[in-house]
Design an enzyme around this catalytic site. Structure first.
Site, PDB file in Angstrom:
ATOM      1  N   VAL A   1       2.832  14.212   0.296  1.00 16.12           N
ATOM      2  CA  VAL A   1       3.885  13.830   1.514  1.00 16.12           C
ATOM      3  C   VAL A   1       5.456  13.800   0.972  1.00 16.12           C
ATOM      4  O   VAL A   1       6.144  14.397   1.466  1.00 16.12           O
ATOM      5  CB  VAL A   1       3.543  12.747   2.374  1.00 16.12           C
TER       6      VAL A   1
ATOM      7  N   TYR B   1      -8.991  -0.808   1.353  1.00 13.66           N
ATOM      8  CA  TYR B   1      -7.622   0.173   1.516  1.00 13.66           C
ATOM      9  C   TYR B   1      -7.209  -0.072   3.072  1.00 13.66           C
ATOM     10  O   TYR B   1      -6.349  -0.371   3.284  1.00 13.66           O
ATOM     11  CB  TYR B   1      -8.220   1.583   1.139  1.00 13.66           C
TER      12      TYR B   1
ATOM     13  N   LYS C   1      -3.826  -1.865   4.575  1.00 13.28           N
ATOM     14  CA  LYS C   1      -2.966  -0.731   5.337  1.00 13.28           C
ATOM     15  C   LYS C   1      -2.889  -1.331   6.626  1.00 13.28           C
ATOM     16  O   LYS C   1      -1.620  -1.294   7.205  1.00 13.28           O
ATOM     17  CB  LYS C   1      -3.536   0.658   5.425  1.00 13.28           C
TER      18      LYS C   1
END
Length: 322
Positions: free
Chosen positions: A17, A140, A144
């Site tokens: 990205v 994870y 997040k």
């Protein structure tokens, strides 16, 4: 936003990205924006002092936070604690150091895999915290999710505009093509490239693990980069926003495989190994919120985006993350 100069620091700037944002910024540069892209070589964001040093060096007014510890399914399953701790440290260091340095806006990148394992579809922005994530990647996912909680805390306690975006499956140039770490599109690309390396012949078989029936949404990294710039420049809410293609653009894994076979001009056959697990049947995400802001945004057609990515990979195979 004011017309003052913006100094925009992008963490994880050398990844899929980050590279896409670099490409789009080079095509859509603005006089009042200075962009700085850093990678793990420039700072250890799990370390507060290292994070403070990079902020002191560049003095950003805005941050796009892409850096994360990521990995494939198997790596996630066996290292959930590492994923939890490293991402918690990284995210806390970036957000708190941004606050301490009076950074006006932070845009962090989440993932659709953080949504509850048991949910209704399509998923939307209000459902992130409605139940536990899939047990395979809980470390994870919880790290997040806590970015969203922290963003609300910085808004409530300090009046900060720190927000987050949630992309669907991203693919494009500069992806990770390593067999054990890659996601579905780069994984298929690597497999096809290796399969025809010694000749593109009709006797070759491209084996896809699973039935090919699960559905997924895919966003081209360059489209996502354009949307990231819009969020940075225009989207002024602490609430997260899903950046995804329309629900009508959802594809079967078998269709993804067939599109790649065409792009590689593969002469052999496709086979589906139904003895392998399919994973979740679908993870359909609603982009209704995005469409309420950008009703006319045009996503690159999947076949065209795949063609461009395959061409990039064939030209840059030696430098790619293989």
């Amino acid at each position: 936003m004011s017309g003052d100069e913006k100094i925009i620091l992008v963490t994880g700037g050398s990844g899929l990205v980050g590279r896409a944002i670099q490409t789009i910024v080079s095509e859509d540069s603005r006089a009042n924006e200075k962009w700085i892209f850093i990678s793990s070589k420039d700072a250890n964001l799990c370390d507060k002092k290292s994070t403070e040093a990079v902020f002191a060096r560049y003095k950003p007014t805005h941050v796009i936070h892409l850096a994360a510890m990521v990995g494939g399914l198997f790596h996630n399953m066996s290292h959930n604690l590492d994923f939890l701790r490293n991402n918690l440290l990284m995210n806390d260091n970036v957000l708190q150091t941004a606050h301490e340095n009076n950074v006006h806006k932070v845009v962090s990148c989440l993932s659709t895999c953080i949504f509850p394992d048991k949910t209704t579809y399509p998923i939307d922005e209000t459902m992130i915290h409605n139940g536990p994530p899939h047990p395979s990647n809980y470390g994870y996912s919880y790290a997040k999710r806590l970015i969203d909680i922290a963003n609300r805390g910085y808004a409530q306690q300090h009046g900060r505009l720190y927000t987050s975006v949630i992309p669907c499956n991203v693919f494009g140039p500069y992806d990770n093509f390593h067999p054990s770490e890659s996601h579905v599109v780069p994984g298929f690309m690597r497999k096809l490239h290796d399969l025809i390396a010694d000749g593109n012949t009709e006797d070759k078989v491209f084996t896809v693990l699973g039935s090919g029936k699960p559905l997924r949404q895919f966003i081209y990294s360059l489209d996502l980069a354009k949307l990231f710039l819009w969020v940075l420049r225009e989207y002024d809410s602490v609430d997260p926003i899903i950046l995804s293609v329309d629900e009508s653009q959802e594809l079967k894994i078998s269709e993804v495989a067939e599109t790649l076979v065409k792009a590689f001009d593969f002469k052999g056959k496709i086979a589906f190994d139904s003895s392998a697990a399919d994973g979740q049947y679908k993870k359909t995400a609603s982009n209704a919120k995005l469409r309420s802001y950008l009703p006319d945004f045009q996503f690159t057609p999947f076949h065209q985006a795949i063609k461009e990515t395959v061409e990039w990979y064939q030209e840059n195979y030696d430098q790619a993350r293989n």
